[in-house]
Motif scaffolding. Structure first.
Motif, PDB file in Angstrom:
ATOM      1  N   ALA A 368      31.707  45.302  39.530  1.00 56.33           N
ATOM      2  CA  ALA A 368      30.725  45.065  40.596  1.00 56.33           C
ATOM      3  C   ALA A 368      30.853  43.689  41.232  1.00 56.33           C
ATOM      4  N   THR A 369      31.188  42.664  40.423  1.00 56.07           N
ATOM      5  CA  THR A 369      31.129  41.286  40.927  1.00 56.07           C
ATOM      6  C   THR A 369      32.428  40.513  40.747  1.00 56.07           C
ATOM      7  N   ASP A 370      33.431  41.123  40.144  1.00 55.03           N
ATOM      8  CA  ASP A 370      34.723  40.469  39.911  1.00 55.03           C
ATOM      9  C   ASP A 370      34.637  39.285  38.964  1.00 55.03           C
ATOM     10  N   ASN A 371      33.569  39.189  38.180  1.00 53.34           N
ATOM     11  CA  ASN A 371      33.493  38.224  37.086  1.00 53.34           C
ATOM     12  C   ASN A 371      32.699  38.859  35.948  1.00 53.34           C
ATOM     13  N   PRO A 372      32.986  38.505  34.703  1.00 53.65           N
ATOM     14  CA  PRO A 372      32.432  39.238  33.560  1.00 53.65           C
ATOM     15  C   PRO A 372      30.933  39.082  33.342  1.00 53.65           C
ATOM     16  N   ASN A 373      30.328  38.038  33.883  1.00 54.95           N
ATOM     17  CA  ASN A 373      28.912  37.806  33.625  1.00 54.95           C
ATOM     18  C   ASN A 373      27.995  38.265  34.750  1.00 54.95           C
ATOM     19  N   GLY A 374      28.568  38.863  35.783  1.00 50.05           N
ATOM     20  CA  GLY A 374      27.755  39.457  36.831  1.00 50.05           C
ATOM     21  C   GLY A 374      27.190  38.476  37.839  1.00 50.05           C
ATOM     22  N   TYR A 375      27.756  37.276  37.941  1.00 47.88           N
ATOM     23  CA  TYR A 375      27.271  36.315  38.934  1.00 47.88           C
ATOM     24  C   TYR A 375      27.687  36.763  40.337  1.00 47.88           C
ATOM     25  N   ASP A 442      35.935  31.296  46.913  1.00 49.66           N
ATOM     26  CA  ASP A 442      35.334  32.591  46.587  1.00 49.66           C
ATOM     27  C   ASP A 442      36.341  33.735  46.645  1.00 49.66           C
ATOM     28  N   ALA A 443      37.529  33.471  47.149  1.00 53.98           N
ATOM     29  CA  ALA A 443      38.569  34.504  47.201  1.00 53.98           C
ATOM     30  C   ALA A 443      39.296  34.652  45.869  1.00 53.98           C
ATOM     31  N   GLU A 444      38.999  33.757  44.910  1.00 52.69           N
ATOM     32  CA  GLU A 444      39.586  33.878  43.570  1.00 52.69           C
ATOM     33  C   GLU A 444      38.749  34.846  42.749  1.00 52.69           C
ATOM     34  N   PHE A 445      39.386  35.852  42.180  1.00 48.52           N
ATOM     35  CA  PHE A 445      38.716  36.797  41.302  1.00 48.52           C
ATOM     36  C   PHE A 445      39.070  36.485  39.844  1.00 48.52           C
ATOM     37  N   ASP A 446      38.370  37.108  38.940  1.00 54.26           N
ATOM     38  CA  ASP A 446      38.719  36.990  37.525  1.00 54.26           C
ATOM     39  C   ASP A 446      40.179  37.396  37.329  1.00 54.26           C
ATOM     40  N   SER A 447      40.873  36.726  36.425  1.00 56.84           N
ATOM     41  CA  SER A 447      42.296  37.023  36.207  1.00 56.84           C
ATOM     42  C   SER A 447      42.522  38.418  35.650  1.00 56.84           C
ATOM     43  N   GLY A 448      41.491  38.998  35.028  1.00 51.25           N
ATOM     44  CA  GLY A 448      41.625  40.337  34.451  1.00 51.25           C
ATOM     45  C   GLY A 448      41.968  40.340  32.980  1.00 51.25           C
ATOM     46  N   ASP A 449      42.112  39.144  32.390  1.00 50.56           N
ATOM     47  CA  ASP A 449      42.497  39.061  30.971  1.00 50.56           C
ATOM     48  C   ASP A 449      41.545  39.842  30.080  1.00 50.56           C
ATOM     49  N   LEU A 450      40.257  39.601  30.205  1.00 51.65           N
ATOM     50  CA  LEU A 450      39.280  40.239  29.325  1.00 51.65           C
ATOM     51  C   LEU A 450      39.293  41.752  29.502  1.00 51.65           C
ATOM     52  N   PHE A 460      41.881  45.728  35.266  1.00 54.80           N
ATOM     53  CA  PHE A 460      42.871  44.648  35.267  1.00 54.80           C
ATOM     54  C   PHE A 460      43.816  44.778  36.448  1.00 54.80           C
ATOM     55  N   GLN A 461      44.359  45.974  36.659  1.00 53.75           N
ATOM     56  CA  GLN A 461      45.327  46.147  37.741  1.00 53.75           C
ATOM     57  C   GLN A 461      44.679  45.919  39.106  1.00 53.75           C
ATOM     58  N   ARG A 462      43.417  46.317  39.258  1.00 47.89           N
ATOM     59  CA  ARG A 462      42.720  46.067  40.528  1.00 47.89           C
ATOM     60  C   ARG A 462      42.551  44.565  40.763  1.00 47.89           C
ATOM     61  N   LEU A 463      42.103  43.843  39.727  1.00 49.39           N
ATOM     62  CA  LEU A 463      41.917  42.402  39.867  1.00 49.39           C
ATOM     63  C   LEU A 463      43.253  41.697  40.115  1.00 49.39           C
ATOM     64  N   ALA A 464      44.280  42.118  39.383  1.00 51.71           N
ATOM     65  CA  ALA A 464      45.594  41.484  39.532  1.00 51.71           C
ATOM     66  C   ALA A 464      46.135  41.670  40.941  1.00 51.71           C
ATOM     67  N   THR A 465      46.092  42.887  41.452  1.00 50.24           N
ATOM     68  CA  THR A 465      46.633  43.140  42.788  1.00 50.24           C
ATOM     69  C   THR A 465      45.792  42.444  43.863  1.00 50.24           C
ATOM     70  N   SER A 466      44.476  42.347  43.655  1.00 47.13           N
ATOM     71  CA  SER A 466      43.620  41.635  44.614  1.00 47.13           C
ATOM     72  C   SER A 466      43.959  40.155  44.629  1.00 47.13           C
ATOM     73  N   ASN A 467      44.106  39.562  43.449  1.00 41.17           N
ATOM     74  CA  ASN A 467      44.460  38.141  43.380  1.00 41.17           C
ATOM     75  C   ASN A 467      45.830  37.875  43.990  1.00 41.17           C
ATOM     76  N   ILE A 468      46.776  38.748  43.693  1.00 43.23           N
ATOM     77  CA  ILE A 468      48.126  38.579  44.241  1.00 43.23           C
ATOM     78  C   ILE A 468      48.087  38.671  45.765  1.00 43.23           C
ATOM     79  N   SER A 469      47.333  39.628  46.290  1.00 41.92           N
ATOM     80  CA  SER A 469      47.211  39.780  47.738  1.00 41.92           C
ATOM     81  C   SER A 469      46.617  38.525  48.376  1.00 41.92           C
TER      82      SER A 469
END
Length: 649
Positions: A368-375, A442-450, A460-469
């Motif tokens: 929902a928020t691209d970070n694990p704590n929902g901020y 704000d264009a940086e998303f979680d790396s997807g590690d967790l 993970f793959q969604r976050l990775a491809t978004s960050n790469i883009s």
């Protein structure tokens, strides 16, 4: 017919038959491995088996000098003896040099077997007992029988020495020895690891690990597959099943596992043996090693097409793992325990939606928020309101920023008040060194590690491809981050999705700046300090020197913990362990802080935001926890040091 002629004919028949039965056993074992899924066959790796056995494997074995020398004698003596026995008694090559060579190799093996016997008299708890307890006797009988048999052939003793009595004794000994040494390699005896282990080294799933290389990134799965992750043993790759058979049950993984030490229901050695049971069918009643803490042996069974979780292995066992790779690093057979665990987690998460603890909540937040704590995503840069950072894209002054020398990866420390102090220190150090850097904002998303360690490969793959883009919109030479988990993902796991970058952890980057005199540090302070190696910086990426170089540049004489560098104990913060929160007898960070306390250090230096949080979570009194960047800021020499860690958060 003389006794010596009888022995010669008998050995020809026995050894020929033994080789044939061993081959049959090998075919049966290979059929078990072939139940697995298709995977690349690295045929060239088979040619590398001798070097990998003598160099790569031996480098790991050599960490225990006693067993290293023992292994050279027993394994080296056996391999050479087996080859010479076949040449002398099957191919009938009656060369005196071969006879003398067999005499020497069998003697070497016998000496090694004595050391194995002493090791097994009072075995450490990580060693399996059961069938392994007869191994010293089998090694002795095999080597001694052929040593005595060879003495007359060399002329040291007269032919027909001992007559028929000795001949019959040798027959018994040779049958016993051949049975254990040859049959045992393919029919399930103590020597099973010798056959499977050799093939595993050649056909390893991670060929890059050999020759001094590294391969630690998890392998991606096809999200369009009918089944995501591993539900049953047959869902593993065939060379993963082969790797399970290579286990020698030495228990080094068990000895180094933080979850096992904490009394959580995980023992990586038993997990691998359970995978063998699942592949071949049966139950765990005959397992002769340490059980999973709190779980009795003999209560689980499995089969190739039977689900693993909660039938063969309890789900809590999988979720106890911190993915620290201590087991993988310690394994002399180079088995990939973490890969197997995450593969099974993927099925639990993606197919069943059963991630324990706060796992589902965390994964929902990431979606929902691209970070694990929902901020709220647009609050990622709130902490830096007073930092005047250059942000890629359109800044407040309407100027477009598209290039910089360095991309500073902020990570989820942006949402944590404690680790924001570390980020502020890093920014101050970069500016002091006149580094041209920018952030994604704000264009940086979680790396997807967790998400990936929890088995949610899709997120993970969604976050990775978004960050790469987002990153590919801009021009930069280097990525620098203070988070070893993000560092690992960006460096080792984004490549499969087209994200190939030059990635530095902040300690490595700052070590270069200090070496180039772009940062000058005061080395006059005396600090009682120790350093905690983060798993994802050390074992995952081999970076042990840069943090120590920086500390030494500040004049610190590091009080090393007993478990440091490659043997460092995990803080307990990786692999989603704080999220799944599987109970044990004690907490892993408490154990690590006890290691710190033993050094009498007043400060424990860290280089990871997760390690920072886990160790600061230990109840006081305890040593102070500080990131190396914060220590560098304290020691920074400049004309006018500003308060870089103050200001509003």
């Amino acid at each position: 017919m003389s006794s010596s002629e009888f022995l010669s004919q008998f050995l020809f028949t026995l050894i020929s038959t033994a080789l044939l039965l061993t081959l049959i056993g090998a075919v049966k074992r290979a059929l078990l491995w072939s139940q697995g899924q298709s995977s690349t066959i690295h045929w060239r790796g088979l040619l590398q088996i001798p070097r990998r056995y003598l160099v790569d494997l031996h480098h790991v074995v050599a960490r225990d000098k006693y067993m290293s020398n023992t292994h050279v004698a027993t394994a080296g003596g056996f391999v050479l003896s087996a080859i010479l026995i076949v040449l002398l008694y099957v191919f009938q090559l009656q060369l005196q040099i071969l006879t003398w060579a067999l005499l020497g190799s069998s003697l070497l093996m016998f000496v090694g077997s004595i050391f194995v016997m002493f090791r097994r008299r009072n075995p450490p708890p990580n060693l399996s007992l059961g069938k392994w307890q007869r191994l010293p006797k089998s090694l002795m009988v095999f080597s001694l029988s052929f040593f005595i048999l060879t003495l007359p052939a060399t002329g040291i003793l007269p032919s027909d020495t001992g007559g028929w009595l000795l001949a019959l004794l040798l027959v018994v000994g040779i049958i016993w020895g051949i049975g254990e040494m040859f049959f045992g390699m393919t029919w399930g005896g103590p020597m099973k690891h010798a056959f499977a282990g050799a093939l595993h080294l050649g056909l390893h799933r991670r060929q890059e690990r050999f020759g001094g290389g590294q391969s630690t990134g998890l392998k991606a799965i096809d999200l369009t597959s009918n089944k995501l992750g591993v539900e049953k043993p047959v869902d593993f790759k065939w060379n993963q099943l082969l790797s399970f058979d290579a286990c020698v049950e030495c228990g080094r993984c068990e000895k180094n596992c933080p979850a096992f030490a904490a009394g959580q229901p995980l023992n990586p050695k038993k997990l691998i043996q359970d995978m063998v049971i699942g592949m071949a069918g049966g139950d765990d009643a005959k397992f002769a090693g340490s059980p999973y803490p709190g779980i009795k042996v003999g209560t689980h069974k499995g089969g190739a097409i039977i689900p693993i979780v909660n039938v063969l292995v309890e789900s809590e066992t999988l979720w106890s793992c911190t993915t620290c790779r201590a087991c993988v690093d310690a394994c002399p057979m180079m088995i990939e325990h973490v890969d197997a665990i995450v593969d099974m987690r993927r099925f639990e998460t993606l197919e069943k939606g059963q991630t324990p603890g706060k796992g589902n909540e965390i994964l929902e937040n990431l979606s929902a928020t691209d970070n694990p704590n929902g901020y709220a995503p647009n609050t990622r840069m709130n902490w830096a309101a007073d930092q005047n950072l250059t942000v890629f894209g359109q800044n407040a002054d309407k100027q477009e920023v598209t290039q910089a020398d360095v991309l500073l990866w902020i990570g989820d420390a942006a949402f944590d008040m404690r680790n924001q102090r570390t980020l502020r220190a890093i920014i101050k150090l970069l500016r002091t060194a006149d580094v041209d850097f920018a952030v994604l904002g704000d264009a940086e998303f979680d790396s997807g590690d967790l998400a990936r360690r929890l088995g949610d490969e899709a997120t993970f793959q969604r976050l990775a491809t978004s960050n790469i883009s987002n990153m590919n919109k801009y021009s930069f030479n280097t990525i620098v981050t203070a988070d070893p988990h993000a560092f690992h993902c960006l460096k080792n796991e984004y490549g499969e999705f087209g994200g190939n970058y030059n990635v530095w952890h902040h300690t490595g980057f700052f070590a270069e700046l200090v070496s180039q005199q772009k940062l000058k540090l005061d080395n006059s302070k005396e600090l009682a300090l120790t350093y905690h190696d983060p798993c994802y910086l050390g074992r995952y990426n081999g970076e042990y020197d840069a943090p120590r170089f920086l500390l030494e540049s500040m004049g610190v004489k590091i009080k090393e913990m007993e478990r440091s560098k490659s043997t460092a104990r995990c803080c307990g913060g990786g692999g989603g362990a704080p999220v799944t929160d599987i109970p044990g007898e004690q907490r892993i960070p408490d154990m690590r802080m006890a290691d710190v306390t033993e050094t009498n250090a007043e400060i424990v230096a860290v280089a990871c935001p997760q390690c920072n949080l886990m160790l600061e979570g230990v109840v006081e009194p305890r040593p102070e926890v500080k990131d190396i960047a914060e220590l560098m800021l304290d020691a920074l020499i400049e004309s006018e040091v500003e308060d870089a860690v103050g200001g509003a958060v």
